[in-house]
Design an enzyme around this catalytic site. Structure first.
Site, mmCIF file in Angstrom:
data_model
loop_
_atom_site.group_PDB
_atom_site.id
_atom_site.type_symbol
_atom_site.label_atom_id
_atom_site.label_comp_id
_atom_site.label_asym_id
_atom_site.label_seq_id
_atom_site.Cartn_x
_atom_site.Cartn_y
_atom_site.Cartn_z
ATOM 1 N N ASN A 45 0.869 -1.177 0.000
ATOM 2 C CA ASN A 45 0.000 0.000 0.000
ATOM 3 C C ASN A 45 0.908 1.230 0.000
ATOM 4 O O ASN A 45 1.487 1.575 1.028
ATOM 5 C CB ASN A 45 -0.887 -0.024 1.263
ATOM 6 C CG ASN A 45 -1.719 1.240 1.409
ATOM 7 O OD1 ASN A 45 -1.833 2.029 0.480
ATOM 8 N ND2 ASN A 45 -2.300 1.428 2.579
ATOM 9 N N TRP A 46 1.023 1.839 -1.163
ATOM 10 C CA TRP A 46 1.927 2.998 -1.278
ATOM 11 C C TRP A 46 1.353 4.226 -0.595
ATOM 12 O O TRP A 46 2.047 5.215 -0.403
ATOM 13 C CB TRP A 46 2.183 3.331 -2.753
ATOM 14 C CG TRP A 46 3.019 2.328 -3.495
ATOM 15 C CD1 TRP A 46 3.427 1.082 -3.062
ATOM 16 C CD2 TRP A 46 3.567 2.468 -4.814
ATOM 17 N NE1 TRP A 46 4.175 0.452 -4.025
ATOM 18 C CE2 TRP A 46 4.274 1.282 -5.114
ATOM 19 C CE3 TRP A 46 3.523 3.471 -5.778
ATOM 20 C CZ2 TRP A 46 4.932 1.087 -6.335
ATOM 21 C CZ3 TRP A 46 4.172 3.281 -6.995
ATOM 22 C CH2 TRP A 46 4.877 2.095 -7.259
ATOM 23 N N LYS A 47 0.090 4.206 -0.276
ATOM 24 C CA LYS A 47 -0.589 5.384 0.285
ATOM 25 C C LYS A 47 -0.356 6.613 -0.618
ATOM 26 O O LYS A 47 -0.289 6.458 -1.829
ATOM 27 C CB LYS A 47 -0.132 5.646 1.727
ATOM 28 C CG LYS A 47 -0.206 4.389 2.592
ATOM 29 C CD LYS A 47 -0.042 4.681 4.041
ATOM 30 C CE LYS A 47 0.005 3.374 4.810
ATOM 31 N NZ LYS A 47 0.013 3.561 6.237
ATOM 32 N N HIS A 56 -9.344 0.941 5.212
ATOM 33 C CA HIS A 56 -8.064 1.157 5.893
ATOM 34 C C HIS A 56 -8.305 2.082 7.087
ATOM 35 O O HIS A 56 -9.148 2.990 7.016
ATOM 36 C CB HIS A 56 -7.061 1.781 4.923
ATOM 37 C CG HIS A 56 -5.670 1.779 5.457
ATOM 38 N ND1 HIS A 56 -5.248 2.696 6.385
ATOM 39 C CD2 HIS A 56 -4.626 0.955 5.225
ATOM 40 C CE1 HIS A 56 -3.978 2.433 6.697
ATOM 41 N NE2 HIS A 56 -3.578 1.382 6.007
ATOM 42 N N GLU A 80 -6.803 4.523 8.136
ATOM 43 C CA GLU A 80 -6.660 5.948 7.833
ATOM 44 C C GLU A 80 -7.931 6.517 7.205
ATOM 45 O O GLU A 80 -8.292 7.670 7.433
ATOM 46 C CB GLU A 80 -5.434 6.160 6.925
ATOM 47 C CG GLU A 80 -4.142 5.944 7.701
ATOM 48 C CD GLU A 80 -2.987 5.407 6.879
ATOM 49 O OE1 GLU A 80 -3.026 5.479 5.644
ATOM 50 O OE2 GLU A 80 -2.029 4.890 7.502
ATOM 51 N N GLU A 92 -5.089 -5.210 10.760
ATOM 52 C CA GLU A 92 -4.056 -4.194 10.931
ATOM 53 C C GLU A 92 -4.276 -3.453 12.246
ATOM 54 O O GLU A 92 -5.053 -2.476 12.290
ATOM 55 C CB GLU A 92 -4.121 -3.185 9.778
ATOM 56 C CG GLU A 92 -3.917 -3.792 8.409
ATOM 57 C CD GLU A 92 -3.386 -2.767 7.419
ATOM 58 O OE1 GLU A 92 -2.284 -2.977 6.922
ATOM 59 O OE2 GLU A 92 -4.052 -1.750 7.197
ATOM 60 N N GLY A 118 2.673 1.977 10.706
ATOM 61 C CA GLY A 118 3.597 3.091 10.515
ATOM 62 C C GLY A 118 4.355 3.486 11.769
ATOM 63 O O GLY A 118 4.961 4.553 11.819
ATOM 64 N N SER A 176 3.760 -2.462 10.224
ATOM 65 C CA SER A 176 5.220 -2.465 10.325
ATOM 66 C C SER A 176 5.857 -3.794 9.922
ATOM 67 O O SER A 176 6.841 -4.233 10.527
ATOM 68 C CB SER A 176 5.654 -2.049 11.739
ATOM 69 O OG SER A 176 5.191 -0.735 12.031
ATOM 70 N N GLY A 208 2.802 -1.197 4.271
ATOM 71 C CA GLY A 208 2.830 0.218 3.934
ATOM 72 C C GLY A 208 4.251 0.673 3.646
ATOM 73 O O GLY A 208 4.766 0.508 2.543
ATOM 74 N N GLY A 209 4.923 1.214 4.650
ATOM 75 C CA GLY A 209 6.247 1.826 4.492
ATOM 76 C C GLY A 209 7.242 0.968 3.728
ATOM 77 O O GLY A 209 7.934 1.457 2.826
HETATM 78 C C1 PEP Z 1 -0.661 0.022 6.237
HETATM 79 O O1 PEP Z 1 -0.853 1.219 6.192
HETATM 80 O O2 PEP Z 1 -1.504 -0.734 5.711
HETATM 81 C C2 PEP Z 1 0.514 -0.466 6.917
HETATM 82 C C3 PEP Z 1 0.492 -1.682 7.358
HETATM 83 O O3 PEP Z 1 1.552 0.414 7.057
HETATM 84 P P1 PEP Z 1 3.010 0.056 7.635
HETATM 85 O O4 PEP Z 1 3.469 -1.214 6.965
HETATM 86 O O5 PEP Z 1 3.864 1.227 7.258
HETATM 87 O O6 PEP Z 1 2.872 -0.126 9.102
#
Ligand code: PEP
Length: 245
Positions: A9-11, A90, A92, A162, A168, A208, A229-230
Site C-alpha cells: 500500500n503505497w498510500k 483502511h 486511515e 491491521e 507506521g 510495520s 505500507g512503508g
Molecule cells: C498500512 O498502512 O496498511 C501499513 C500496514 O503500514 P506500515 O506497513 O507502514 O505499518
C-alpha cells in the site's frame, strides 16, 4: 487452499516518475503480489505490468457506479484500467474520513459486484487492546461490514488485520499476537459460514511488516501474508517480504 498474498500500500507517496521506477524494480516471486498505488498512476501502470502476475490495487473506491460524486472513483472505472484488488476500510480512511462500517459494507458490495477483490481492513486501537475489548471490536467490524455477504462472496474477499498501534509505528504485533487475532477472526467467520468457508479466506497481517520480520509472521498458521505500507516503498525490502513465504 487459500492464497498467500504480499500486498503493498503505497498510500499518498511517490511521484509518477518515482513510482514507475519502483514498479519496474519489484521482483515477482511465486506468490500473489498486489500493488495498491495512487489513483492517477493506475492506468499507466496497468499497461506496464502483466496483471496476471502482479495485481494492480486501488486504495479506495466509491460505492456508486457513476454519477454526480465529484472527486470520487468508481469500481467500473477501476476495472476499466485493469485494477484487480481494492483496499476497503483502511484505518486511515476510517479515522480521517469518518468511514463507517455501513458505508464500508456498501463499498465491499460494489467491489464484489464489479468482479474485483476487496481487501477489507480491520483493527483495534491500543486503548481498545489495553481495555481487553480488541477481539470483540475487530470481530464487530467483520460482522458489520461482511456478514451480509453470501458464502460465495465472502470467499472472494481478502481480510487484512491491521492493529492501528502497529501501522507506521515500527512496532509490530508479536507473532503470538498476530496469530491469536487471526485465529479469533477465522473462528468468527466459521461461526457464521462454517469452517470450510473460513479456511478459504486469506487473512493478511498489516503493521510495520518488513524484510526482517515477515518470515516469522507469515509462518503463523492463520497468517496468509501481509499488507505492507512503508516497506512497500523500497523495492528490495518489499521483494524480500514477498519472498518470505
Ligand atoms: C498500512 O498502512 O496498511 C501499513 C500496514 O503500514 P506500515 O506497513 O507502514 O505499518
Amino acid at each position: 487452499m487459500r492464497k498467500k498474498i504480499a500486498a503493498g500500500n503505497w498510500k499518498m507517496n511517490k511521484t509518477f516518475e518515482e513510482g514507475q521506477i519502483l514498479l519496474s524494480e519489484v521482483v515477482n516471486p511465486n506468490v500473489q503480489v498486489v500493488l495498491c498505488v495512487p489513483f492517477p498512476y493506475l492506468s499507466t501502470f496497468g499497461k506496464m505490468i502483466d496483471t496476471d502476475k502482479v495485481s494492480l490495487g486501488a486504495q479506495n473506491c466509491y460505492p456508486k457506479a457513476s454519477g454526480a460524486y465529484t472527486g470520487e472513483v468508481s469500481i467500473p472505472m477501476l476495472k476499466s484500467v485493469g485494477v484487480g484488488h481494492v483496499i476497503i476500510g483502511h484505518s486511515e480512511r476510517r479515522q480521517y474520513f469518518n468511514e463507517s462500517d455501513a458505508f464500508l459494507a456498501e463499498k465491499v458490495d460494489a467491489t464484489l459486484e464489479g468482479g474485483l477483490t476487496p481487501i477489507f481492513c480491520c483493527g483495534e486501537t491500543l486503548e481498545q487492546r489495553n481495555e481487553g475489548i480488541h477481539f470483540d471490536f475487530v470481530c464487530g467490524q467483520i460482522t458489520n461490514s461482511l456478514f451480509h455477504l453470501s458464502a460465495e462472496d465472502l470467499k472472494k474477499t481478502v481480510i487484512a488485520y491491521e492493529p492501528i498501534w502497529a501501522i507506521g509505528t515500527g512496532v509490530t504485533a508479536s507473532n503470538d499476537q498476530a496469530q491469536e487475532m487471526h485465529k479469533v477472526l477465522r473462528d468468527h467467520l466459521a461461526s457464521k459460514y462454517g469452517q470450510e468457508v473460513a479456511d478459504e479466506i486469506s487473512i493478511l497481517y498489516g503493521g510495520s511488516v518488513n524484510g526482517a520480520n515477515a518470515q516469522e509472521l507469515f509462518a503463523c498458521p492463520d497468517v496468509d501474508g501481509g499488507l505492507v505500507g512503508g516497506a512497500s516503498l523500497k523495492s528490495r525490502e518489499f521483494t524480500n517480504i514477498a519472498k518470505s513465504f
